[in-house]
Design an enzyme around this catalytic site. Structure first.
Site, PDB file in Angstrom:
ATOM      1  N   ASP A   1      -0.854  -6.569   2.373  1.00 32.81           N
ATOM      2  CA  ASP A   1      -0.276  -5.455   2.954  1.00 32.81           C
ATOM      3  C   ASP A   1      -1.426  -4.715   3.915  1.00 32.81           C
ATOM      4  OD1 ASP A   1       1.716  -2.935   2.985  1.00 32.81           O
ATOM      5  OD2 ASP A   1       0.038  -2.143   2.232  1.00 32.81           O
TER       6      ASP A   1
ATOM      7  N   GLU B   1      -0.238  -8.920   6.924  1.00 33.99           N
ATOM      8  CA  GLU B   1       0.724  -7.848   7.424  1.00 33.99           C
ATOM      9  C   GLU B   1      -0.631  -7.718   8.587  1.00 33.99           C
ATOM     10  OE1 GLU B   1       3.514  -4.389   7.092  1.00 33.99           O
ATOM     11  OE2 GLU B   1       1.531  -4.303   5.801  1.00 33.99           O
TER      12      GLU B   1
END
Length: 721
Positions: free
Chosen positions: A362, A398
């Site tokens: 993330d 990401e």
């Protein structure tokens, strides 16, 4: 709940204490006793607190310190023992130090946790009633025991049997992004007591569903132990997504069917084992960019009270405050050697002990920030590159954060794959009719070589997705122009406002059969595009049968039917599910859709006449520079040569596939394509048609004949052998 004064020395205890060892960090049970080890450079004294079933504690001074690691071995402590730490040291926020021994602190290396957080004064190291709590002052010294979670000693031993990692190569991978609870919470075939749990997720009915979609990897939204934000709790909401980590080694114990202390670990392992037996990899969405403690107004639950300046990025010139590249209040200090060690130890633990097959990071750009800029040569990437364990599993970035220069799609090192945000945006724009160039669409369809080839990566480096947990579902993408997040309690200010969506003429639910038919076809168009694109496709859970969130594109706080998968849609939208199964089966069966190398645009063997790829106008003529420059409004046909795949298979054998013709018509009018001359093929047979509800093709054409395409549709034709 009362407890001893945190500043009063602990009463003598009869527990046997041996010196122990500084490593491994955390609580390590060896079959006879447990070694406890905690890093803190700033600490002046550390107490290990053993919590009894009645909630009382026994404190043990950790007198052994090696290299700022405080440790002891307790021969009588066994799995199930709850514990925490109290760290004594400077309270000097202006210098970055926030030691508060009134707080029972969780072990940063804790393998399991138990209990819950009660957002009272006890969790905070400042006076909640103060007019200006940012100024710090003296902590109110309210004991957090009884108001916070506790760490739990686990039994590390597990019978893995003959468990083997599937190790599916990227070019054969289809990823399914899922939420542990939301996937099964309302599934009628999962026993009620297992719904929303690891055991429920690995139930045969779920595995059978994934297998029917030809899924090879399930990517779990955060399953590390996380905390529900104070603000959300006050609003009666929850941190449903889980991007609010408390412990980087512990599975979220509320996802376990067995809530006994420490039982979540074995249940998680059993889940992984079941997926592996089905040939499905398990990828974890991990959040090493920040923690649940938030900014200077957040609670003190572990890292802040143990070594605030070591674990967090603090603001230059004013160390009372935190650098925030994530929008959550803090950023982990990946420049500090012990914080880097914690991240790498965590990754290795999940691979070696929990047998997971990879990670999706993330806001990965945050980990790459050495100072303010994103640095591809940061220490984190260096450590991953040389690590013999972590470097061998799937690593998915990401590739953005909210800081300046944080959008880094295409810029991660060669070992990494990336969520391709440009693929998402281009495909959305193409199918909603937004002015765009065909050249951009062509780049995304063929694996985004413009982003990945220069770093030595292959098409599989592009994780292709059009929808994910963050944003509209596929059904909502074709049903809403605007977000509808009122239920989140933020006056619809949260969530992305520019969604590149199109409601097909009516906002939200409608009974208009023409609009419903168009929406269904648009969903099929997007799924078909995803499955014939080079790269690694990712499906968002429930999109295969039209899951809706009623226009909410940010259900991070909605632990409710709004965010859970509605399995009744399996019957309601049976045609869409059949279409997705047909599309994924087509991809899985044909290497030409999942090449290991980028297209060369030329013959791959001496004497061959036909290139590996050809772009054709609807009139079956080679696309010219002028055709490409015409931009949107031009539909296109793509010839994929199955006899021109350069990479051998895993056994070194030449890969030969049949050839395909992909016809894309994103125009709002019907269009006739022309089948190219017989140097391509003498006859073509439709194998996937988005104009048909379940995708079954019926068209058969010979070279030079017309191929009728409905408005806004895709037709996939296979060379007739």
């Amino acid at each position: 709940m009362s407890s001893p004064d945190p500043l009063r020395p602990s009463a003598p205890t009869v527990t046997t204490v041996w010196p122990g060892t500084p490593y491994p960090l955390g609580a390590t049970y060896d079959g006879a006793g447990t070694n406890f080890s905690l890093f803190s450079e700033v600490a002046e004294k550390v107490e290990l607190c053993l919590i009894a079933k009645d909630g009382t504690e026994t404190r043990i001074n950790l007198d052994e310190v090696d290299g700022y690691v405080w440790h002891a071995y307790l021969p009588t402590i066994t799995p199930g023992q709850r514990y925490g730490y109290r760290v004594y040291g400077p309270w000097a926020p202006e210098a970055g130090h926030r030691c508060d021994p009134s707080k029972l602190l969780l072990d940063p290396y804790g393998k399991s946790f138990h209990g819950d957080f009660h957002f009272t004064q006890a969790l905070f190291s400042y006076d909640l009633a103060a007019e200006d709590p940012a100024q710090g002052g003296t902590p109110p010294m309210v004991d957090s025991l009884g108001h916070t979670m506790t760490s739990v000693v686990i039994n590390p031993f597990f019978n893995w049997g003959s468990d083997r990692a599937p190790r599916t190569p990227y070019h054969k991978t289809i990823i399914y992004e899922a939420h542990v609870k939301g996937m099964t919470q309302s599934h009628p075939g999962v026993p009620e007591e297992l719904r929303g749990t690891y055991a429920g997720l690995s139930h045969p009915v779920i595995i059978d569903h994934l297998k029917s979609l030809n899924v090879t990897a399930i990517e779990l939204m955060p399953a590390h132990q996380f905390m529900h934000d104070h603000r959300l709790v006050e609003l009666g909401l929850r941190n449903y997504w889980g991007y609010n980590t408390v412990g980087f080694f512990a599975p979220h114990y509320q996802y376990a069917a067995n809530r006994k202390a420490g039982a979540a670990v074995a249940e998680f392992k059993s889940m992984v084992k079941a997926f592996h037996e089905a040939g499905i990899e398990v990828i974890l969405d991990v959040v090493y960019n920040h923690t649940a403690e938030g900014n200077h107004l957040g609670p003190t639950i572990n890292f802040r009270g143990i070594d605030n300046a070591g674990y967090y990025r603090l603001l230059d010139g004013d160390l009372k405050y935190y650098k925030d590249f994530t929008g959550t209040g803090n950023s982990l200090n990946a420049r500090h050697p012990h914080t880097l060690q914690l991240i790498m130890d965590s990754l290795r633990y999940w691979v070696l002990d929990m047998h997971v097959d990879g990670f999706r990071f993330d806001l990965a750009s945050t980990l790459a920030r050495e100072f303010y800029d994103v640095d591809r040569l940061s220490a984190f990437f260096d450590l991953v590159q040389q690590d013999p364990v972590v470097s061998q599993v799937k690593l998915i970035a990401e590739p953005w954060d909210i800081g300046e220069g944080g959008y880094q799609v295409g810029n991660f090192p060669g070992l990494w794959t990336e969520w391709n945000g440009k693929y998402r945006d281009t495909v959305r724009d193409y199918w909603r009719g937004e002015p765009a160039t065909l050249g951009e669409f062509a780049s995304r369809l063929t694996g985004s070589s413009d982003l990945y080839e220069a770093t030595g990566r292959r098409p599989g480096a592009s994780i292709n997705f059009v929808t994910a947990h963050d944003g509209f579902t596929l059904a909502d993408l074709v049903s809403y122009n605007e977000k509808h997040n009122e239920a989140n309690g933020e006056d619809n200010r949260d969530g992305e406002s520019h969604n590149r969506s199109w409601n097909c003429g009516v906002e939200g639910p409608t009974d208009d059969p023409e609009i419903l038919a168009l929406r269904a076809k648009q969903m099929r168009n997007i799924m078909a595009t995803l499955m014939v694109s080079q790269g690694t496709p990712m499906i968002s859970h429930g999109d295969e049968f039209g899951r809706t969130q009623s226009g909410n594109n940010n259900v991070y706080c909605q632990d409710s039917p709004l965010s859970w998968m509605d399995w009744s849609l399996v019957d309601t939208n049976a045609d869409l599910l059949a279409f997705v199964r047909r599309a994924t089966a087509l991809r899985s069966a044909h290497p030409v859709f999942r090449r290991r190398r980028f297209f060369a645009g030329k013959p791959i063997r001496t004497g061959a006449q036909i290139r590996d790829i050809a772009w054709l106008t609807p009139a079956a003529q080679e696309m010219t520079p002028e055709d490409w420059g015409a931009g949107f409004g031009k539909s296109v046909a793509v010839f994929l040569n199955g006899d021109a795949i350069p990479s051998p298979n895993e056994r070194g054998e030449r890969v030969v596939d049949t050839s395909f013709l992909l016809c894309f018509n994103a125009h709002d009018a019907a269009l006739d394509f022309m089948a190219p001359d017989d140097s391509y093929a003498s006859e073509w047979t439709a194998v996937l048609d988005t104009a048909v509800a379940d995708g079954a093709g019926t068209v058969v054409v010979k070279a030079g004949e017309k191929i009728p395409l409905e408005p806004r549709s895709v037709l996939v034709l296979q060379k007739t052998e």
